[in-house]
Scaffold this active site. Structure first.
Site, PDB file in Angstrom:
ATOM      1  N   TYR A   1       9.541  -2.373   6.330  1.00  0.00           N
ATOM      2  CA  TYR A   1       8.250  -1.676   6.336  1.00  0.00           C
ATOM      3  C   TYR A   1       7.497  -1.959   7.636  1.00  0.00           C
ATOM      4  O   TYR A   1       6.924  -1.056   8.245  1.00  0.00           O
ATOM      5  CB  TYR A   1       7.443  -2.164   5.126  1.00  0.00           C
ATOM      6  CG  TYR A   1       6.058  -1.588   4.994  1.00  0.00           C
ATOM      7  CD1 TYR A   1       5.835  -0.393   4.310  1.00  0.00           C
ATOM      8  CD2 TYR A   1       4.949  -2.246   5.530  1.00  0.00           C
ATOM      9  CE1 TYR A   1       4.557   0.126   4.171  1.00  0.00           C
ATOM     10  CE2 TYR A   1       3.671  -1.731   5.403  1.00  0.00           C
ATOM     11  CZ  TYR A   1       3.480  -0.551   4.723  1.00  0.00           C
ATOM     12  OH  TYR A   1       2.210  -0.041   4.588  1.00  0.00           O
TER      13      TYR A   1
ATOM     14  N   PHE B   1       0.161   8.131   6.667  1.00  0.00           N
ATOM     15  CA  PHE B   1      -0.669   7.704   5.534  1.00  0.00           C
ATOM     16  C   PHE B   1      -1.744   8.757   5.265  1.00  0.00           C
ATOM     17  O   PHE B   1      -1.969   9.154   4.120  1.00  0.00           O
ATOM     18  CB  PHE B   1      -1.296   6.342   5.870  1.00  0.00           C
ATOM     19  CG  PHE B   1      -1.983   5.673   4.726  1.00  0.00           C
ATOM     20  CD1 PHE B   1      -1.281   4.829   3.875  1.00  0.00           C
ATOM     21  CD2 PHE B   1      -3.336   5.875   4.488  1.00  0.00           C
ATOM     22  CE1 PHE B   1      -1.918   4.201   2.802  1.00  0.00           C
ATOM     23  CE2 PHE B   1      -3.981   5.252   3.422  1.00  0.00           C
ATOM     24  CZ  PHE B   1      -3.263   4.417   2.585  1.00  0.00           C
TER      25      PHE B   1
ATOM     26  N   HIS C   1      14.328   1.256  -7.968  1.00  0.00           N
ATOM     27  CA  HIS C   1      13.889  -0.119  -7.691  1.00  0.00           C
ATOM     28  C   HIS C   1      14.924  -1.127  -8.191  1.00  0.00           C
ATOM     29  O   HIS C   1      14.612  -2.305  -8.356  1.00  0.00           O
ATOM     30  CB  HIS C   1      12.551  -0.406  -8.379  1.00  0.00           C
ATOM     31  CG  HIS C   1      11.396   0.361  -7.805  1.00  0.00           C
ATOM     32  ND1 HIS C   1      11.114   0.373  -6.461  1.00  0.00           N
ATOM     33  CD2 HIS C   1      10.439   1.124  -8.396  1.00  0.00           C
ATOM     34  CE1 HIS C   1      10.042   1.126  -6.252  1.00  0.00           C
ATOM     35  NE2 HIS C   1       9.618   1.593  -7.403  1.00  0.00           N
TER      36      HIS C   1
ATOM     37  N   ARG D   1       9.927  -5.347   2.572  1.00  0.00           N
ATOM     38  CA  ARG D   1       8.594  -5.671   3.131  1.00  0.00           C
ATOM     39  C   ARG D   1       8.321  -7.147   2.909  1.00  0.00           C
ATOM     40  O   ARG D   1       8.804  -7.727   1.926  1.00  0.00           O
ATOM     41  CB  ARG D   1       7.555  -4.809   2.401  1.00  0.00           C
ATOM     42  CG  ARG D   1       6.157  -4.876   2.961  1.00  0.00           C
ATOM     43  CD  ARG D   1       5.204  -4.036   2.120  1.00  0.00           C
ATOM     44  NE  ARG D   1       3.921  -3.897   2.760  1.00  0.00           N
ATOM     45  CZ  ARG D   1       2.856  -3.322   2.203  1.00  0.00           C
ATOM     46  NH1 ARG D   1       2.952  -2.808   0.975  1.00  0.00           N
ATOM     47  NH2 ARG D   1       1.716  -3.249   2.844  1.00  0.00           N
TER      48      ARG D   1
ATOM     49  N   SER E   1       7.077  -1.625  -1.462  1.00  0.00           N
ATOM     50  CA  SER E   1       7.599  -1.951  -0.133  1.00  0.00           C
ATOM     51  C   SER E   1       7.638  -0.732   0.790  1.00  0.00           C
ATOM     52  O   SER E   1       8.190  -0.819   1.888  1.00  0.00           O
ATOM     53  CB  SER E   1       9.019  -2.524  -0.265  1.00  0.00           C
ATOM     54  OG  SER E   1       9.014  -3.677  -1.064  1.00  0.00           O
ATOM     55  N   GLY E   2       7.093   0.395   0.327  1.00  0.00           N
ATOM     56  CA  GLY E   2       7.136   1.601   1.149  1.00  0.00           C
ATOM     57  C   GLY E   2       8.053   2.673   0.583  1.00  0.00           C
ATOM     58  O   GLY E   2       8.522   3.551   1.317  1.00  0.00           O
TER      59      GLY E   2
HETATM   60  P1  A3P Z   1      -0.562  -1.289   0.210  1.00  0.00           P
HETATM   61  O1  A3P Z   1      -0.814  -1.550  -1.233  1.00  0.00           O
HETATM   62  O2  A3P Z   1      -0.408  -2.546   1.014  1.00  0.00           O
HETATM   63  O3  A3P Z   1      -1.559  -0.376   0.827  1.00  0.00           O
HETATM   64  P2  A3P Z   1       5.528   1.899  -2.807  1.00  0.00           P
HETATM   65  O4  A3P Z   1       5.531   3.326  -2.433  1.00  0.00           O
HETATM   66  O5  A3P Z   1       6.837   1.209  -2.673  1.00  0.00           O
HETATM   67  O6  A3P Z   1       4.877   1.691  -4.135  1.00  0.00           O
HETATM   68  O7  A3P Z   1       4.644   1.130  -1.727  1.00  0.00           O
HETATM   69  C1  A3P Z   1       3.244   1.299  -1.705  1.00  0.00           C
HETATM   70  C2  A3P Z   1       2.722   0.652  -0.430  1.00  0.00           C
HETATM   71  O8  A3P Z   1       3.120   1.466   0.696  1.00  0.00           O
HETATM   72  C3  A3P Z   1       1.201   0.615  -0.428  1.00  0.00           C
HETATM   73  O9  A3P Z   1       0.840  -0.546   0.341  1.00  0.00           O
HETATM   74  C4  A3P Z   1       0.880   1.921   0.290  1.00  0.00           C
HETATM   75  O10 A3P Z   1      -0.419   1.970   0.810  1.00  0.00           O
HETATM   76  C5  A3P Z   1       1.951   1.926   1.379  1.00  0.00           C
HETATM   77  N1  A3P Z   1       2.205   3.260   1.927  1.00  0.00           N
HETATM   78  C6  A3P Z   1       2.426   4.401   1.240  1.00  0.00           C
HETATM   79  N2  A3P Z   1       2.568   5.432   2.096  1.00  0.00           N
HETATM   80  C7  A3P Z   1       2.445   4.930   3.336  1.00  0.00           C
HETATM   81  C8  A3P Z   1       2.488   5.512   4.644  1.00  0.00           C
HETATM   82  N3  A3P Z   1       2.673   6.823   4.821  1.00  0.00           N
HETATM   83  N4  A3P Z   1       2.322   4.690   5.706  1.00  0.00           N
HETATM   84  C9  A3P Z   1       2.126   3.370   5.529  1.00  0.00           C
HETATM   85  N5  A3P Z   1       2.064   2.759   4.327  1.00  0.00           N
HETATM   86  C10 A3P Z   1       2.221   3.537   3.239  1.00  0.00           C
END
Ligand code: A3P
Length: 288
Positions: free
Chosen positions: A189, A225, A106, A127, A50-51
């Site tokens: 998110y 990202f 989590h 999210r 979820s970010g």
């Molecule tokens: P997606 O798989 O949709 O790309 P977590 O960190 O909770 O495991 O979440 C991972 C999700 O957050 C992934 O989504 C990842 O790409 C996204 N994510 C990680 N860093 C990010 C950033 N700086 N900006 C936007 N999304 C990000």
């Protein structure tokens, strides 16, 4: 059926909560007995995918005045549930952490160590369930060697046969807690994607950090990202993952579910969403 056989069931007030098997009952028992929340602690808490990582980086930078430092993010903001696996054990590891201690988790609300009357704070990121399901599908392929098709994983998600408890219970437990406890900040998110700087500012203010525009700009730049995927301390390339499937940082967008959900799956999730979320006062955006 290539079900996720990796989970154990833990009772949470009579309700089964499934955790990945690498988090054992003994680990949870130790955390319950020996992890003491301290003033100033910050927990970045989420349902997986979820970010979490993004928010860890934002909090880490804010607390450290925009300095990335040498530590990998998994050491700077260690995962609460895996603290008992630290080489010298949880208690010794905690002695090495200076205040303000940052953690990630989590856990659903009812399994989290209580904040009691401390000044500890939780930043909870939620999210929308369609993007969470898709992101988790790729995640379990990469990290848990899951090799079933999306149609099958979708059913596991709907049937709550996935880790960290039912998605909707998780979200709602923290949402409700955040309505009563000013030390819990509930963010989404999708809002962070739309207004990265605004949400960094909100987190800074919640953590009582006086952040000028320069610090906010630095945090936004280093938590983008693009930046996170290119920095050695934040890109998660040190975590073992299966080759040939997307990495920890996959797309980082709202609405990728559209590339994977059938119309029927979308309707099924909408129906469940309506049932679970009605009267909650909480809504998600599923599109950009
Ligand atoms: P997606 O798989 O949709 O790309 P977590 O960190 O909770 O495991 O979440 C991972 C999700 O957050 C992934 O989504 C990842 O790409 C996204 N994510 C990680 N860093 C990010 C950033 N700086 N900006 C936007 N999304 C990000």
């Amino acid at each position: 059926m290539s079900a996720l056989t990796f989970y154990l069931v833990r009772n949470d007030k009579g309700k089964p909560i499934k955790l990945p098997t690498f988090i054992s009952q003994a680990d949870m028992d130790q955390i319950e007995k020996e992890f003491v929340v301290q003033d100033g602690d910050v927990f970045v808490t989420t349902y997986p995918r979820s970010g979490t990582t993004w928010t860890e980086q934002i909090v880490h930078l804010l607390v450290n005045n925009g300095e990335q430092g040498e530590q990998r993010l998994t050491d700077a903001v260690p995962w609460l549930e895996t603290l008992p696996h630290r080489p010298n054990g949880m208690v010794e590891f905690l002695k090495t952490m200076p205040p303000r201690r940052l953690f990630t988790s989590h856990l659903p609300y009812s399994l989290m160590p209580p904040l009691n009357n401390s000044t500890a704070k939780v930043v909870y990121i939620a999210r929308n369930p369609k993007d969470v399901a898709i992101s988790n599908y790729f995640h379990v392929q990469s990290k848990a060697n899951y090799d079933g098709p999306w149609e099958e994983y979708f059913q596991l998600f709907l049937n709550d046969d996935i880790g960290f408890g039912p998605y909707f219970d998780h979200i709602l437990s923290w949402w409700q807690a955040s309505q009563k406890d000013k030390n819990i900040l509930f963010l989404k998110y999708e809002d962070m994607i739309r207004d990265h700087a605004g949400n960094v500012t909100k987190i800074a203010s919640f953590l009582d950090i006086q952040a000028d525009s320069q610090l906010i700009d630095t945090v936004v730049t280093l938590s983008s990202f693009k930046s996170m995927t290119s920095q050695e301390t934040t890109n998660f390339d040190w975590i073992p993952q299966r080759a040939g499937v997307p990495k920890h940082f996959r797309k980082g967008k709202i609405g990728d579910w559209r590339n994977h959900f059938s119309a029927e799956q979308s309707q099924q999730m909408d129906d469940l969403y309506m049932k679970k979320m009605k009267n909650s006062g909480l809504q998600f955006d599923f599109e950009v």
